[in-house]
Design a protein around this motif. Structure first.
Motif, PDB file in Angstrom:
ATOM      1  N   LEU A 119      43.603 -29.945  32.692  1.00  0.00           N
ATOM      2  CA  LEU A 119      43.175 -30.716  31.510  1.00  0.00           C
ATOM      3  C   LEU A 119      42.707 -29.823  30.366  1.00  0.00           C
ATOM      4  O   LEU A 119      42.258 -28.691  30.578  1.00  0.00           O
ATOM      5  N   ALA A 120      42.824 -30.362  29.165  1.00  0.00           N
ATOM      6  CA  ALA A 120      42.436 -29.641  27.949  1.00  0.00           C
ATOM      7  C   ALA A 120      41.312 -30.390  27.246  1.00  0.00           C
ATOM      8  O   ALA A 120      41.060 -31.572  27.527  1.00  0.00           O
ATOM      9  N   THR A 121      40.666 -29.716  26.330  1.00  0.00           N
ATOM     10  CA  THR A 121      39.639 -30.359  25.495  1.00  0.00           C
ATOM     11  C   THR A 121      40.086 -30.271  24.033  1.00  0.00           C
ATOM     12  O   THR A 121      41.236 -29.967  23.746  1.00  0.00           O
ATOM     13  N   GLY A 122      39.159 -30.530  23.102  1.00  0.00           N
ATOM     14  CA  GLY A 122      39.492 -30.451  21.677  1.00  0.00           C
ATOM     15  C   GLY A 122      39.815 -31.812  21.109  1.00  0.00           C
ATOM     16  O   GLY A 122      39.758 -32.832  21.820  1.00  0.00           O
ATOM     17  N   GLY A 123      40.192 -31.832  19.855  1.00  0.00           N
ATOM     18  CA  GLY A 123      40.462 -33.092  19.170  1.00  0.00           C
ATOM     19  C   GLY A 123      41.740 -33.749  19.667  1.00  0.00           C
ATOM     20  O   GLY A 123      41.822 -34.983  19.766  1.00  0.00           O
ATOM     21  N   THR A 124      42.740 -32.948  20.010  1.00  0.00           N
ATOM     22  CA  THR A 124      44.060 -33.499  20.334  1.00  0.00           C
ATOM     23  C   THR A 124      44.046 -34.471  21.524  1.00  0.00           C
ATOM     24  O   THR A 124      44.580 -35.571  21.409  1.00  0.00           O
ATOM     25  N   PRO A 125      43.456 -34.105  22.676  1.00  0.00           N
ATOM     26  CA  PRO A 125      43.580 -35.025  23.825  1.00  0.00           C
ATOM     27  C   PRO A 125      42.568 -36.171  23.865  1.00  0.00           C
ATOM     28  O   PRO A 125      42.624 -36.992  24.780  1.00  0.00           O
ATOM     29  N   GLU A 126      41.678 -36.256  22.882  1.00  0.00           N
ATOM     30  CA  GLU A 126      40.671 -37.337  22.923  1.00  0.00           C
ATOM     31  C   GLU A 126      41.317 -38.718  23.048  1.00  0.00           C
ATOM     32  O   GLU A 126      40.906 -39.551  23.842  1.00  0.00           O
ATOM     33  N   LEU A 147      41.172 -26.167  31.488  1.00  0.00           N
ATOM     34  CA  LEU A 147      41.699 -24.869  31.054  1.00  0.00           C
ATOM     35  C   LEU A 147      40.619 -23.835  30.820  1.00  0.00           C
ATOM     36  O   LEU A 147      40.817 -22.654  31.094  1.00  0.00           O
ATOM     37  N   ASP A 148      39.485 -24.273  30.250  1.00  0.00           N
ATOM     38  CA  ASP A 148      38.574 -23.254  29.721  1.00  0.00           C
ATOM     39  C   ASP A 148      37.146 -23.757  29.542  1.00  0.00           C
ATOM     40  O   ASP A 148      36.878 -24.969  29.603  1.00  0.00           O
ATOM     41  N   GLU A 149      36.251 -22.824  29.318  1.00  0.00           N
ATOM     42  CA  GLU A 149      34.847 -23.138  29.005  1.00  0.00           C
ATOM     43  C   GLU A 149      34.271 -21.956  28.227  1.00  0.00           C
ATOM     44  O   GLU A 149      34.639 -20.795  28.446  1.00  0.00           O
ATOM     45  N   SER A 180      29.326 -27.887  25.421  1.00  0.00           N
ATOM     46  CA  SER A 180      30.125 -27.342  26.520  1.00  0.00           C
ATOM     47  C   SER A 180      31.320 -28.255  26.778  1.00  0.00           C
ATOM     48  O   SER A 180      31.289 -29.454  26.475  1.00  0.00           O
ATOM     49  N   TYR A 181      32.356 -27.670  27.346  1.00  0.00           N
ATOM     50  CA  TYR A 181      33.518 -28.482  27.693  1.00  0.00           C
ATOM     51  C   TYR A 181      33.228 -29.365  28.912  1.00  0.00           C
ATOM     52  O   TYR A 181      33.878 -30.392  29.102  1.00  0.00           O
ATOM     53  N   HIS A 182      32.222 -28.959  29.727  1.00  0.00           N
ATOM     54  CA  HIS A 182      31.765 -29.847  30.797  1.00  0.00           C
ATOM     55  C   HIS A 182      31.320 -31.178  30.187  1.00  0.00           C
ATOM     56  O   HIS A 182      31.684 -32.246  30.645  1.00  0.00           O
ATOM     57  N   LEU A 217      48.266 -29.581  27.617  1.00  0.00           N
ATOM     58  CA  LEU A 217      47.897 -28.516  26.679  1.00  0.00           C
ATOM     59  C   LEU A 217      47.824 -29.042  25.259  1.00  0.00           C
ATOM     60  O   LEU A 217      48.604 -29.925  24.874  1.00  0.00           O
ATOM     61  N   GLY A 218      46.926 -28.450  24.463  1.00  0.00           N
ATOM     62  CA  GLY A 218      47.004 -28.565  23.014  1.00  0.00           C
ATOM     63  C   GLY A 218      47.560 -27.235  22.524  1.00  0.00           C
ATOM     64  O   GLY A 218      47.945 -26.381  23.331  1.00  0.00           O
ATOM     65  N   ILE A 219      47.568 -27.037  21.226  1.00  0.00           N
ATOM     66  CA  ILE A 219      48.020 -25.736  20.697  1.00  0.00           C
ATOM     67  C   ILE A 219      47.129 -25.354  19.517  1.00  0.00           C
ATOM     68  O   ILE A 219      46.796 -26.215  18.681  1.00  0.00           O
ATOM     69  N   GLY A 220      46.704 -24.098  19.485  1.00  0.00           N
ATOM     70  CA  GLY A 220      45.928 -23.625  18.343  1.00  0.00           C
ATOM     71  C   GLY A 220      46.853 -23.326  17.173  1.00  0.00           C
ATOM     72  O   GLY A 220      48.059 -23.104  17.360  1.00  0.00           O
ATOM     73  N   GLU A 221      46.285 -23.303  15.978  1.00  0.00           N
ATOM     74  CA  GLU A 221      47.120 -23.000  14.805  1.00  0.00           C
ATOM     75  C   GLU A 221      47.733 -21.608  14.915  1.00  0.00           C
ATOM     76  O   GLU A 221      48.786 -21.333  14.347  1.00  0.00           O
ATOM     77  N   HIS A 237      47.575 -20.275  20.187  1.00  0.00           N
ATOM     78  CA  HIS A 237      46.915 -20.119  21.480  1.00  0.00           C
ATOM     79  C   HIS A 237      47.094 -21.361  22.344  1.00  0.00           C
ATOM     80  O   HIS A 237      47.217 -22.475  21.847  1.00  0.00           O
ATOM     81  N   ILE A 238      47.151 -21.130  23.653  1.00  0.00           N
ATOM     82  CA  ILE A 238      47.114 -22.224  24.641  1.00  0.00           C
ATOM     83  C   ILE A 238      45.982 -21.862  25.591  1.00  0.00           C
ATOM     84  O   ILE A 238      45.807 -20.701  25.929  1.00  0.00           O
ATOM     85  N   GLY A 239      45.215 -22.868  26.032  1.00  0.00           N
ATOM     86  CA  GLY A 239      43.932 -22.544  26.625  1.00  0.00           C
ATOM     87  C   GLY A 239      43.214 -21.729  25.547  1.00  0.00           C
ATOM     88  O   GLY A 239      43.349 -22.008  24.352  1.00  0.00           O
ATOM     89  N   PHE A 240      42.484 -20.703  25.954  1.00  0.00           N
ATOM     90  CA  PHE A 240      41.924 -19.803  24.936  1.00  0.00           C
ATOM     91  C   PHE A 240      42.657 -18.467  24.966  1.00  0.00           C
ATOM     92  O   PHE A 240      42.091 -17.428  24.642  1.00  0.00           O
ATOM     93  N   ASN A 241      43.924 -18.490  25.349  1.00  0.00           N
ATOM     94  CA  ASN A 241      44.718 -17.261  25.342  1.00  0.00           C
ATOM     95  C   ASN A 241      45.144 -16.974  23.909  1.00  0.00           C
ATOM     96  O   ASN A 241      46.044 -17.628  23.374  1.00  0.00           O
ATOM     97  N   ASP A 263      49.545 -32.383  10.334  1.00  0.00           N
ATOM     98  CA  ASP A 263      50.023 -31.335   9.440  1.00  0.00           C
ATOM     99  C   ASP A 263      49.530 -29.936   9.816  1.00  0.00           C
ATOM    100  O   ASP A 263      50.255 -28.958   9.707  1.00  0.00           O
ATOM    101  N   ARG A 264      48.275 -29.884  10.270  1.00  0.00           N
ATOM    102  CA  ARG A 264      47.610 -28.627  10.601  1.00  0.00           C
ATOM    103  C   ARG A 264      48.366 -27.846  11.687  1.00  0.00           C
ATOM    104  O   ARG A 264      48.250 -26.632  11.781  1.00  0.00           O
ATOM    105  N   LYS A 265      49.154 -28.553  12.488  1.00  0.00           N
ATOM    106  CA  LYS A 265      49.845 -27.900  13.605  1.00  0.00           C
ATOM    107  C   LYS A 265      51.317 -27.623  13.307  1.00  0.00           C
ATOM    108  O   LYS A 265      52.034 -27.109  14.166  1.00  0.00           O
ATOM    109  N   LYS A 266      51.787 -27.960  12.078  1.00  0.00           N
ATOM    110  CA  LYS A 266      53.236 -27.910  11.865  1.00  0.00           C
ATOM    111  C   LYS A 266      53.819 -26.496  11.920  1.00  0.00           C
ATOM    112  O   LYS A 266      54.929 -26.307  12.425  1.00  0.00           O
TER     113      LYS A 266
END
Ligand code: F6R
Length: 242
Positions: free
Chosen positions: A34-41, A66-68, A79-81, A131-135, A138-142, A200-203
């Motif tokens: 599972l992922a966190t952030g705005g995308t999977p809410e 994925l991460d903490e 926290s992601y918890h 997964l989400g994706i960073g601008e 990044h995936i997870g915090f990679n 748009d932010r992810k395009k």
């Protein structure tokens, strides 16, 4: 990589929730990543409704996030918890013995990363990873430059990532500088993967993912050789793809 184009955030969330529900329906003892952030809410919101409506069997389910962030206890509001408890675990009454996240406040975070990786292996690996994706790709915090052979490890967050996540913190200096994250190889071991992108932010990130070659400077591109990746993206996120 299969791409499913949807209209907007809501449709992306509903389609992704259907994938999660389908996975659990066919294999109640699934291991979900599972992922966190705005995308999977929205996905979690939609999934909760579907799980209740369809009476999905959840007692045998296991989840690994994925991460903490380093240094944040499970009770810390950022926290992601906390995020997961609020958005998914509490509403579905999932127990703490079936839901795992790395312990950001571990005394030795490197050791904690190794323990977490081992726990994933001990559970037979991940069936379906969200997964989400960073601008910056990044995936997870990679972050860009992370080795494609990396396992769960401690990662230094790029300033742009800390800025993007500052919206959840009181001050931007409060965003931790490091996090424990599943590695790229850990993610690639998942039997299937869904990557979500909205807006748009992810395009530009989505364009690179779809059109450019596989390289460590763009972590999400690692997914290009995975046999079962589905990108669920809305029109705005796909608007730069030619
Ligand atoms: C979160 C995670 C990150 C996010 C990414 C996008 O657990 O691993 O890779 O998916 O930073 O974040 P949002 O969805 O907030 O745009």
């Amino acid at each position: 990589m299969r791409v499913i184009q949807v209209k907007d955030y809501q449709e992306m969330s509903d389609v992704a929730a259907d994938f999660l529900a389908g996975q659990i329906f066919h294999k109640p003892h699934s291991v979900l990543g599972l992922a966190t952030g705005g995308t999977p809410e929205g996905t979690y919101k939609s999934f909760i409704q579907k799980a209740r409506h369809k009476e999905l069997p959840l007692s045998e389910l296991t989840t690994f996030n994925l991460d903490e962030y380093e240094g944040l206890s499970p009770e810390h509001p950022n926290s992601y918890h906390m995020y997961m408890n609020e958005h998914l675990f509490q509403p579905l009454e999932l127990s703490s013995t079936q839901t795992y996240l790395p312990k950001g406040d571990a005394e030795n975070v490197e050791k904690e990363a190794r323990r977490y990786e081992q726990m994933i292996q001990d559970h037979g690996g991940i069936d379906l990873q969200l997964l989400g994706i960073g601008e910056n790709g990044h995936i997870g915090f990679n972050e860009p430059g992370t080795s494609f052979t990396s396992r769960t490890h401690v990662e230094h967050l790029k300033p742009t990532t800390r800025e993007a996540n500052a919206r959840y913190f009181e001050k931007k200096e409060d965003v931790p500088e490091r996090a424990i994250t599943m590695g790229i190889a850990t993610i690639m071991d998942s039997r299937s993967i869904i990557l979500l992108a909205s807006g748009d932010r992810k395009k530009q990130a989505v364009k690179k993912l779809v059109e450019e070659v596989r390289k460590e400077e763009f972590p999400a591109s690692s997914l290009k050789i995975h046999p079962y990746v589905t990108i669920i993206a809305d029109e705005a996120a796909l608007s730069a793809v030619s």
